[in-house]
Write an enzyme that holds these catalytic residues in place. Structure first.
Site, PDB file in Angstrom:
ATOM      1  N   ALA A 241       8.237   2.388  11.315  1.00 55.32           N
ATOM      2  CA  ALA A 241       7.679   3.174  12.416  1.00 55.32           C
ATOM      3  C   ALA A 241       7.258   2.335  13.613  1.00 55.32           C
ATOM      4  CB  ALA A 241       6.482   3.994  11.916  1.00 55.32           C
TER       5      ALA A 241
ATOM      6  N   GLY B 231       9.748  -3.532  11.861  1.00 57.19           N
ATOM      7  CA  GLY B 231      10.592  -2.504  11.259  1.00 57.19           C
ATOM      8  C   GLY B 231      11.262  -1.619  12.291  1.00 57.19           C
TER       9      GLY B 231
ATOM     10  N   ASP C 231       7.913   5.314   6.367  1.00 58.77           N
ATOM     11  CA  ASP C 231       6.582   4.797   6.668  1.00 58.77           C
ATOM     12  C   ASP C 231       5.548   5.828   6.219  1.00 58.77           C
ATOM     13  OD1 ASP C 231       4.536   3.107   7.784  1.00 58.77           O
ATOM     14  OD2 ASP C 231       6.013   2.389   9.238  1.00 58.77           O
TER      15      ASP C 231
ATOM     16  N   ASP D 236       5.259   6.149   0.893  1.00 58.09           N
ATOM     17  CA  ASP D 236       4.370   5.062   0.496  1.00 58.09           C
ATOM     18  C   ASP D 236       5.135   4.232  -0.525  1.00 58.09           C
ATOM     19  OD1 ASP D 236       2.490   3.414  -0.716  1.00 58.09           O
ATOM     20  OD2 ASP D 236       0.907   4.933  -0.722  1.00 58.09           O
ATOM     21  N   VAL D 237       5.465   2.986  -0.175  1.00 55.83           N
ATOM     22  CA  VAL D 237       6.332   2.178  -1.036  1.00 55.83           C
ATOM     23  C   VAL D 237       5.660   1.768  -2.336  1.00 55.83           C
ATOM     24  CG1 VAL D 237       7.692   1.313   0.904  1.00 55.83           C
ATOM     25  CG2 VAL D 237       5.698  -0.009   0.108  1.00 55.83           C
TER      26      VAL D 237
ATOM     27  N   ASN E 286      10.986  -3.871   4.485  1.00 57.04           N
ATOM     28  CA  ASN E 286      10.190  -4.557   5.501  1.00 57.04           C
ATOM     29  C   ASN E 286       8.701  -4.228   5.433  1.00 57.04           C
ATOM     30  OD1 ASN E 286       9.770  -5.775   8.384  1.00 57.04           O
ATOM     31  ND2 ASN E 286       9.071  -3.654   8.544  1.00 57.04           N
TER      32      ASN E 286
ATOM     33  N   TYR F 280      -1.296 -13.681   0.818  1.00 57.40           N
ATOM     34  CA  TYR F 280      -0.140 -13.274   1.620  1.00 57.40           C
ATOM     35  C   TYR F 280       1.007 -14.256   1.427  1.00 57.40           C
ATOM     36  CZ  TYR F 280       2.564 -11.970   5.784  1.00 57.40           C
ATOM     37  OH  TYR F 280       3.565 -11.568   6.644  1.00 57.40           O
TER      38      TYR F 280
ATOM     39  N   LYS G 252       4.727 -13.482  -0.352  1.00 57.17           N
ATOM     40  CA  LYS G 252       5.943 -13.736   0.419  1.00 57.17           C
ATOM     41  C   LYS G 252       6.822 -14.775  -0.284  1.00 57.17           C
ATOM     42  CE  LYS G 252       5.239 -10.788   3.719  1.00 57.17           C
ATOM     43  NZ  LYS G 252       6.108  -9.593   3.848  1.00 57.17           N
TER      44      LYS G 252
ATOM     45  N   THR H  39       3.046  -8.651  16.789  1.00 58.04           N
ATOM     46  CA  THR H  39       2.785  -7.354  16.170  1.00 58.04           C
ATOM     47  C   THR H  39       1.300  -7.043  16.292  1.00 58.04           C
ATOM     48  OG1 THR H  39       2.375  -8.336  13.990  1.00 58.04           O
ATOM     49  CG2 THR H  39       4.649  -7.714  14.507  1.00 58.04           C
TER      50      THR H  39
END
Length: 267
Positions: free
Chosen positions: A14, A18, A37, A65-66, A92, A152, A156, A189
């Site tokens: 969104a 992404g 999203d 919602d992933v 993403n 984080y 990753k 971002t």
């Protein structure tokens, strides 16, 4: 694979990276893009922008919602229902919040695992699919440590390991699906510009933000351009860095046994 005439699905699509990826896919001739999203995201407005610029019906917004299996599976089904197929999956979606590290693991790592598995199930030739491409978004901190965001960085690193493993020759020959990783560096971002990242109780937030804001920030559009290039020429299992607005480049990660052999030769 050429992007032209292909259908793509982008999680966390969104806004930010992404949305830039979805837009760049359409700009390069993709037939359709489904952006997934949260309901609270600007997804409706984002799809309106895409359809205004590239043509009505080129994009759809699917609330997803992933971290929820049922919503993720339904989003894949909706994409197939609307567009009749799927060729490219871009996992993403991500958050940056060291204080809510369990949620960060759920979204940034488990969400990518879910998206990769769903992509392989739907695209894999061994399941009746026609093959395709999965690109998982990691980070420059999936390749090096981050004092400011240890969890984080950990998740990753997990995304890189997952993608390289599913991108191995064994899986590619069976599924016909190339799995690759893109590792953006500091990108403009909301998390970065607005200081939206929560660094948790172990980090001086002011010091962290001062350091981050001294880094060169690239536009999300640069990452979108990098994504298209990776899709068109990247090999399965490859890892790519998009950094400082420079051309995307592949990371060459030495194999353990090659390192051992080299060390013995030097001795």
């Amino acid at each position: 694979m050429q992007v032209e005439h292909k259908t793509a699905l982008v999680t966390g699509g969104a806004d930010g990276i992404g949305f830039a990826c979805a837009k760049e896919l359409l700009r390069n001739g993709a037939a359709h893009v489904a952006i997934l999203d949260l309901a609270t995201s600007p997804g409706v407005e984002s799809v309106r922008k895409l359809n205004t610029e590239f043509g009505e019906g080129r994009g759809i917004f699917v609330v997803c919602d992933v971290t929820k299996d049922s919503e993720f599976e339904a989003a894949f089904a909706k994409t197939f229902e609307e567009f009749g197929g799927l060729d490219i999956v871009v996992n993403n979606a991500g958050i940056a919040n060291e204080s809510m590290w369990e949620s960060m693991i759920d979204v940034n790592l488990k969400g990518v695992v879910r998206g990769t598995i769903l992509g392989l199930r739907h695209l894999g030739k061994d399941n009746g699919g026609k093959g395709g491409i999965i690109v998982n978004t990691a980070s420059i901190f999936g390749l090096e440590p981050s004092a400011w965001s240890p969890v984080y960085s950990a998740v990753k690193h997990g995304v890189v390991g997952l993608s390289r493993s599913f991108g191995a020759t064994y899986h590619y020959e069976k599924t016909g699906v190339r799995v690759m990783t893109i590792c953006p560096s500091f990108t403009r971002t909301n998390f970065v510009v607005d200081g939206g990242s929560d660094f948790g109780p172990f980090v001086d937030r002011g010091l962290a933000m001062k350091d981050i804001m001294q880094q060169p920030l690239q536009k999300p559009e640069i990452v979108g351009e990098a994504l298209v290039e990776i899709i068109e020429r990247g090999e399965s299992g490859s890892v790519w860095i998009s950094e400082n607005s420079e051309p995307v480049c592949e990371v060459l990660i030495p194999k353990r046994f090659e390192l051992i052999a080299s060390s013995r030769m030097q001795n």
